[in-house]
Write a protein that holds these residues in place. Structure first.
Motif, short mmCIF file in Angstrom:
data_model
loop_
_atom_site.label_atom_id
_atom_site.label_comp_id
_atom_site.label_asym_id
_atom_site.label_seq_id
_atom_site.Cartn_x
_atom_site.Cartn_y
_atom_site.Cartn_z
N ILE A 15 -61.42 38.65 140.28
CA ILE A 15 -62.55 37.38 140.55
C ILE A 15 -62.73 36.46 139.53
CG2 ILE A 15 -64.97 37.00 141.14
CD1 ILE A 15 -65.03 39.37 143.10
N VAL A 16 -63.02 37.21 138.18
CA VAL A 16 -63.25 36.30 137.07
C VAL A 16 -61.89 35.62 136.87
CG1 VAL A 16 -63.79 36.66 134.54
CG2 VAL A 16 -64.96 38.11 136.16
N SER A 17 -60.84 36.13 137.06
CA SER A 17 -59.41 35.66 136.71
C SER A 17 -59.40 34.58 137.67
CB SER A 17 -58.37 36.56 137.10
OG SER A 17 -57.19 35.82 137.11
N LYS A 76 -74.47 39.33 137.72
CA LYS A 76 -74.04 38.92 138.90
C LYS A 76 -74.50 37.76 139.65
CE LYS A 76 -72.89 40.68 143.48
NZ LYS A 76 -72.71 42.04 144.53
N PRO A 77 -75.97 37.51 139.68
CA PRO A 77 -76.44 36.48 140.42
C PRO A 77 -76.04 35.40 139.39
CG PRO A 77 -78.17 38.15 140.25
CD PRO A 77 -76.87 38.82 139.51
N LEU A 78 -76.23 35.30 138.28
CA LEU A 78 -75.79 34.17 137.33
C LEU A 78 -74.31 33.91 137.55
CD1 LEU A 78 -76.80 32.08 135.41
CD2 LEU A 78 -76.09 33.77 133.59
N PHE A 79 -73.52 34.69 137.49
CA PHE A 79 -72.12 34.38 137.86
C PHE A 79 -71.86 33.56 139.22
CE2 PHE A 79 -67.92 35.41 139.55
CZ PHE A 79 -67.00 35.05 138.64
N MET A 80 -72.29 33.94 140.26
CA MET A 80 -72.31 33.61 141.38
C MET A 80 -73.01 32.05 141.63
SD MET A 80 -72.75 36.80 144.05
CE MET A 80 -72.50 35.64 145.36
N ALA A 81 -74.24 31.94 141.12
CA ALA A 81 -74.73 30.74 140.82
C ALA A 81 -74.07 29.72 140.02
CB ALA A 81 -76.09 30.95 140.23
N ALA A 82 -73.50 30.14 139.05
CA ALA A 82 -72.72 29.31 138.36
C ALA A 82 -71.19 28.80 138.87
CB ALA A 82 -72.09 30.00 136.97
N MET A 83 -70.53 29.60 139.74
CA MET A 83 -69.43 29.28 140.44
C MET A 83 -70.01 28.37 141.48
SD MET A 83 -66.75 31.67 142.48
CE MET A 83 -65.99 32.33 141.10
N ALA A 84 -70.95 28.62 141.93
CA ALA A 84 -71.48 27.80 142.92
C ALA A 84 -71.59 26.24 142.51
CB ALA A 84 -73.09 28.33 143.91
N VAL A 85 -72.35 26.16 141.38
CA VAL A 85 -72.37 24.89 140.46
C VAL A 85 -71.23 24.25 140.22
CG1 VAL A 85 -73.41 23.95 138.63
CG2 VAL A 85 -74.78 25.44 139.55
N LEU A 177 -63.78 31.83 148.22
CA LEU A 177 -63.17 32.82 148.63
C LEU A 177 -63.78 33.86 147.19
CD1 LEU A 177 -61.29 35.17 149.84
CD2 LEU A 177 -59.48 34.17 148.60
N GLY A 178 -63.67 33.16 146.02
CA GLY A 178 -64.17 34.15 144.87
C GLY A 178 -65.65 34.52 145.12
N LEU A 179 -66.33 33.72 145.72
CA LEU A 179 -67.86 33.79 146.01
C LEU A 179 -67.94 35.01 147.09
CD1 LEU A 179 -69.53 30.38 146.10
CD2 LEU A 179 -70.17 32.14 144.54
N ALA A 180 -67.25 34.88 148.17
CA ALA A 180 -67.41 35.80 149.03
C ALA A 180 -67.00 37.36 148.59
CB ALA A 180 -66.51 35.53 150.38
N LEU A 181 -65.97 37.36 147.53
CA LEU A 181 -65.29 38.53 147.17
C LEU A 181 -66.66 39.17 146.12
CD1 LEU A 181 -61.69 37.93 146.75
CD2 LEU A 181 -62.69 39.51 148.39
N ALA A 182 -67.16 38.04 145.38
CA ALA A 182 -68.01 38.51 144.21
C ALA A 182 -69.49 39.14 145.01
CB ALA A 182 -68.32 37.41 143.38
N TRP A 183 -69.82 38.52 146.03
CA TRP A 183 -70.82 38.94 146.72
C TRP A 183 -70.82 40.35 147.57
CZ3 TRP A 183 -75.83 37.74 148.11
CH2 TRP A 183 -76.41 38.57 149.10
N ARG A 184 -69.50 40.59 148.04
CA ARG A 184 -69.17 41.80 148.52
C ARG A 184 -68.79 42.87 147.50
NH1 ARG A 184 -68.93 46.28 150.35
NH2 ARG A 184 -67.74 46.93 152.08
N PHE A 185 -68.08 42.74 146.66
CA PHE A 185 -67.56 43.83 145.55
C PHE A 185 -67.93 43.71 144.16
CE2 PHE A 185 -64.05 42.85 148.92
CZ PHE A 185 -64.19 44.22 149.51
N MET A 186 -68.48 42.53 143.60
CA MET A 186 -68.45 42.59 142.02
C MET A 186 -69.74 43.51 141.90
SD MET A 186 -69.13 39.32 139.46
CE MET A 186 -67.40 39.22 139.45
#
Length: 475
Positions: A15-17, A76-85, A177-186
């Protein structure tokens, strides 16, 4: 065969990749498409440099607080928020109809990017068992290798087939897709105790860097008048001087300038900053030379820029072995000389020649060797408690260097012809710009020559050392 639990552990690095791939390709794709975007937005092509530098300015301003925010609200919340931004910024970029709007949208993208990749790496480092860390970091470093090589050609093809707005919109499905995977697996490392946020330091350092770098990028009457840009430069310098005085009074400042007292770190960071000016300048100048100077199509320009990046890709995998064999100092000195000569030689081309391809390869390969060695020597004498602070300072220096490379090359390019931003560019105007960034980058020799033969010796040949992971970062 890996078990299900082992497989899940490698979802986070993947996901980070994907996040890093979006970032690295975004920058190289945009540089190739600048002439096309300038035509659509009815803006001078040199003014589009601000779309590149604004993103880097946002990175320089926000990277230092990424670690604090991760500890405060959770990685994790910060990573997902950053990806959303970052995704929101990408959509905003695609919707813009003028230069000012594109610049603001790129700032939004940069704010997301500043948090996304550093925090993602932090999650991987904190949740991956040490015996699997090398494999996990390999997944993360691959985008930094292949993104710049694929980006120019892929971006030119997308721009030709669908229009330049799709170089931003392509991020949306990948990021979703990255956000969905991060929510589920990260995994989600819990927030940890952190000292009080250095608000004054953030305002002084972040504001100082933003004002200084944006002011330098806007010199030449781009978007704002020269009087305002000079005022921004002066304001930025005052802010950074104020930060220096402020940081001296703190035990753990936002950016720990005391680390520059470590000789190998200062050589790697300051010498690397000077050297990276040529990389930032060349990545900006080459697509313009190919399209506006030689009259090539955007696809051919993307392919040639890809050759330049291919040289970097080839050397990136071999550079640690060269350092193991010869040492940091020889790789840095020889690589700087080769790179300076190759970048300066671009000034000699008035049209396409068969010599262009090997010189593109040499320039990319030598720059990658120096980038890798400078990254490595920077961390040679940094102990574990200071690793995070050293990474933040080195990352900011890298963004400053690339911004300066773009700003200097664009200013010299403009001064070499008609000083008006609207004036068309001719092939003869590029020669002084290539020479200027080459001269600035070779000044790094004064720092690299200060290294001894034994500097970094304990880092060579030790493939399990976590500090070697930094060798591949920070292009």
């Amino acid at each position: 065969m890996m078990s299900v639990s082992q497989s899940r552990r490698f979802v986070a690095p993947l996901i980070v990749s994907a996040a890093l791939l979006m970032e690295t390709m975004d920058a190289t794709v945009l540089a190739t498409a600048l002439p096309t975007i300038a035509t659509t937005l009815h803006a001078p092509v040199l003014s589009l440099k601000l779309a590149l530098t604004t993103y880097l300015v946002a990175l320089a301003a926000f990277i230092p607080i990424s670690g604090w925010m991760a500890d405060r609200i959770g990685a994790k919340p910060l990573f997902m928020a950053a990806m959303a931004v970052f995704l929101v910024g990408s959509i905003l970029c695609a919707l813009q109809t003028d230069l000012a709007g594109l610049i603001l949208a790129r700032a939004v993208q940069g704010a997301g990017g500043a948090m996304m990749t550093p925090v993602g790496r932090l999650i991987v480092l904190h949740t991956t068992p040490k015996n699997e860390l090398v494999r996990a970091m390999t997944y993360i470093t691959l985008p930094a290798l292949i993104g710049p090589a694929l980006g120019p050609l892929l971006g030119s093809l997308i721009t030709t087939a669908f229009g330049w707005r799709w170089i931003f919109l392509i991020n949306v499905p990948v990021g979703a897709l990255g956000l969905a995977l991060a929510w589920r697996f990260m995994p989600n490392p819990p927030p940890s105790a952190r000292e009080r946020f250095d608000t004054a330091g953030f305002v002084l350092a972040g504001g100082g860097f933003a004002a200084l770098l944006f002011g330098l990028s806007a010199l030449g009457d781009h978007l704002v008048s020269s009087a305002y840009t000079l005022a921004l430069v002066a304001f930025g310098l005052m802010g950074l001087i104020g930060y220096w005085a402020h940081a001296r009074r703190l035990a753990r400042p936002l950016l720990d300038l005391a680390l520059l007292r470590i000789r190998t770190f200062s050589v790697g960071v300051v010498g690397g900053l000077l050297f990276r000016i040529s990389g930032g300048g060349a990545n900006f100048l080459l697509p313009l030379l190919f399209q506006l100077g030689f009259g090539f199509s955007i696809v051919l320009s993307g392919a040639l820029s890809g050759v330049y990046a291919l040289g970097s890709l080839i050397t990136r995998s071999a550079a640690p072995h060269l350092i193991d064999r010869f040492g940091f100092r020889p790789v840095l000195v020889v690589g700087t000389i080769l790179s300076g000569g190759a970048v300066a030689s671009f000034a000699l081309f008035q049209s396409y020649s068969s010599l262009l391809l090997p010189i593109l390869l040499i320039a990319g390969a030598s720059q990658a060797a120096v980038f890798t060695a400078a990254n490595g020597i920077s961390y040679a004498d940094i102990d574990e408690p200071n690793m995070s602070a050293a990474t933040s300072l080195a990352s900011v220096a890298q963004q400053v260097a690339v911004t300066l490379g773009i700003a200097v090359s664009a200013l010299v390019l403009q001064a070499g012809g008609d000083p008006s931003p609207q004036a068309p560019l001719a092939v003869a105007h590029f020669a002084p710009a290539f020479v200027a960034v080459s001269v600035l980058s070779t000044m790094a020799l004064g720092f690299f020559a200060c290294l001894s033969a034994n500097d970094g010796e304990d880092l060579r040949h030790r493939r399990e050392d976590h500090r070697r992971a930094h060798w591949y970062h920070g292009v």
